[in-house]
Write a protein that holds these residues in place. Structure first.
Motif: not given
Length: 457
Positions: A324-347
């Protein structure tokens, strides 16, 4: 002694004439001001257009790709076209808009000015804002991305170390089974001392739980190491954000660090020992096989069987708690790291426009400042038309204009005389000139000669 005569008082007509000549109508002053400021207006418009072109060049240069020569000439041509277009647009409005007096034409001119202003903002102002605040906008983009990565790293680390909270329960369960095994060696459970079936079963359960605890403990060290590595990447990213070097190079270095940090976050999620705890707990309860009693007599065998059943119940309860304790940990949402998007100064300036309102205001003001001058000209010309422009004074006329005015006055006077007499006036006859004799002067009919007046006396 005769009294001195009082000074002659000036007549009302003379005083009004002098006061009128000393007062210059406001319409004439406004007209003269417009003439004097005409060069200044065009010069100001040209300077503003050149400034807009320079900042447009700086803004569009970062959007073009290719060789350095191609980028230079392409950006230069675009900026020159923008400067010429802005200058021509405002000069046209300054020349024509103040003189359009009918309402429909005036509204059409205002519509043209609004449309042209929107086009100027579209082709120049946002590039001006990019030149003014492009680096700051990219720096803000990097700072916000660092905050997102910090949040993701903390969340992944929290999920990974959550399984460390199960370690005390596992260690307590292993210790309890080990103590029960020691107690059974003294005969506390079955009433018979020795190392039989119950002792072997309890020792096996304690060994399995102890092995699981060591695995959880080793996982904690791995999580700590990964979290420290991610912290180093974040520190390097913060240094790139606060650095003063070229923003393009800093952005490239930031992208490299972000890619490494995403790998660390992924490893943290895979390092979590919660799935292993869940599998071990399931194995404890589902694969439990009660051993056969090894007692030498029936009574001992019955007691061993009873204790083994109790141990099986304890193992099932402990396994259910861990699962039960392991299920509580596994039920946490999976982390999707933000992907860095390079931008021009105008954008970046467009995305974070709300944070750079002063820069946008300055960029738009450079392009649309002549609109205020156009409106001022409209107001001034409207005032001149309301008051009416007076006839020119002799003091303000040039010599050529004065001579032309006198010639015109003579022609008008001659034409009026011809119209009144009905015929052209006769030219006076020339008297023959005798050498040495002065020609007789013309005698006015109202003047009597001096000799004639003496004879009459």
């Amino acid at each position: 002694m005769p009294e001195a005569a009082p000074p002659a008082a000036s007549s009302p007509s003379q005083s009004s004439l002098s006061s009128t000549s000393s007062m210059v109508p406001s319409s004439l002053l406004l007209s003269r001001g417009v003439v004097r400021l005409e060069v200044m207006l065009k010069l100001t418009t040209a300077i503003l257009a050149v400034a807009a072109g320079v900042y447009t060049y700086l803004g569009v240069r970062d959007l073009l790709n290719g060789s350095a020569t191609t980028v230079f000439f392409a950006a230069l041509i675009y900026s020159v076209a923008v400067s010429v277009g802005i200058y021509a647009f405002w000069v046209f409005l300054m020349q024509f808009m103040p003189h359009v007096v009918d309402r429909a034409g005036r509204w059409l001119m205002f519509g043209c000015m609004l449309l042209g202003s929107l086009m100027i903002v579209a082709m120049s102002s946002w590039l001006n804002a990019s030149a003014l605040a492009g680096a700051a906008a990219i720096r803000q983009h990097l700072a916000i991305t660092v905050q997102d990565y910090t949040r993701d790293l903390d969340a992944a680390n929290t999920n990974a170390i959550a399984a460390q909270g199960l370690l005390p329960d596992i260690q307590i369960a292993a210790s309890r089974f080990a103590k029960l095994a020691e107690a059974e060696r003294a005969g506390s459970l079955t009433g018979t001392a020795g190392s039989g079936t119950v002792v072997q079963l309890l020792t096996q359960m304690s060994s399995q739980l102890d092995s699981l605890g060591k695995e959880v403990e080793a996982s904690g060290k791995r999580v700590t190491s990964l979290f420290e590595e991610g912290g180093k990447h974040l520190a390097k990213m913060r240094e790139l954000v606060s650095d003063r070097g070229p923003i393009s190079a800093r952005s490239d270095g930031f992208a490299t660090e972000s890619l490494a940090l995403m790998g660390v976050i992924a490893n943290l999620q895979q390092t979590s020992v919660a799935p292993a705890v869940k599998r071990a707990a399931t194995s404890l309860s589902s694969s439990f096989i009660a051993p056969a009693a090894s007692g030498r007599n029936v009574d001992l065998a019955d007691r061993q069987t009873s204790v083994v059943g109790k141990v099986e119940g304890a193992v099932a309860a402990q396994a259910a708690s861990l699962a039960a304790a392991a299920d509580a940990i596994l039920d946490r949402p999976k982390i999707e790291p933000a992907r860095f998007q390079a931008m021009s100064p105008a954008e970046a300036v467009l995305r974070y426009a709300g944070d750079f309102i002063p820069s946008w205001a300055g960029a738009i003001s450079i392009d649309l400042m002549p609109a205020v001058l156009v409106l001022i000209l409209c107001v001034v010309h409207a005032a001149i038309r309301r008051e009416g422009l007076p006839a020119a004074h002799a003091s303000s006329m040039t010599a050529a204009e004065l001579m032309a005015a006198l010639q015109m006055a003579r022609e008008v006077e001659q034409a009026s005389r011809n119209a009144g007499d009905g015929a052209a006036p006769l030219a006076p006859e020339r008297q023959p000139q005798v050498p040495g004799v002065e020609p007789a002067a013309a005698v006015d009919e109202n003047v009597t000669a001096l000799a004639s007046a003496r004879q009459a006396k």
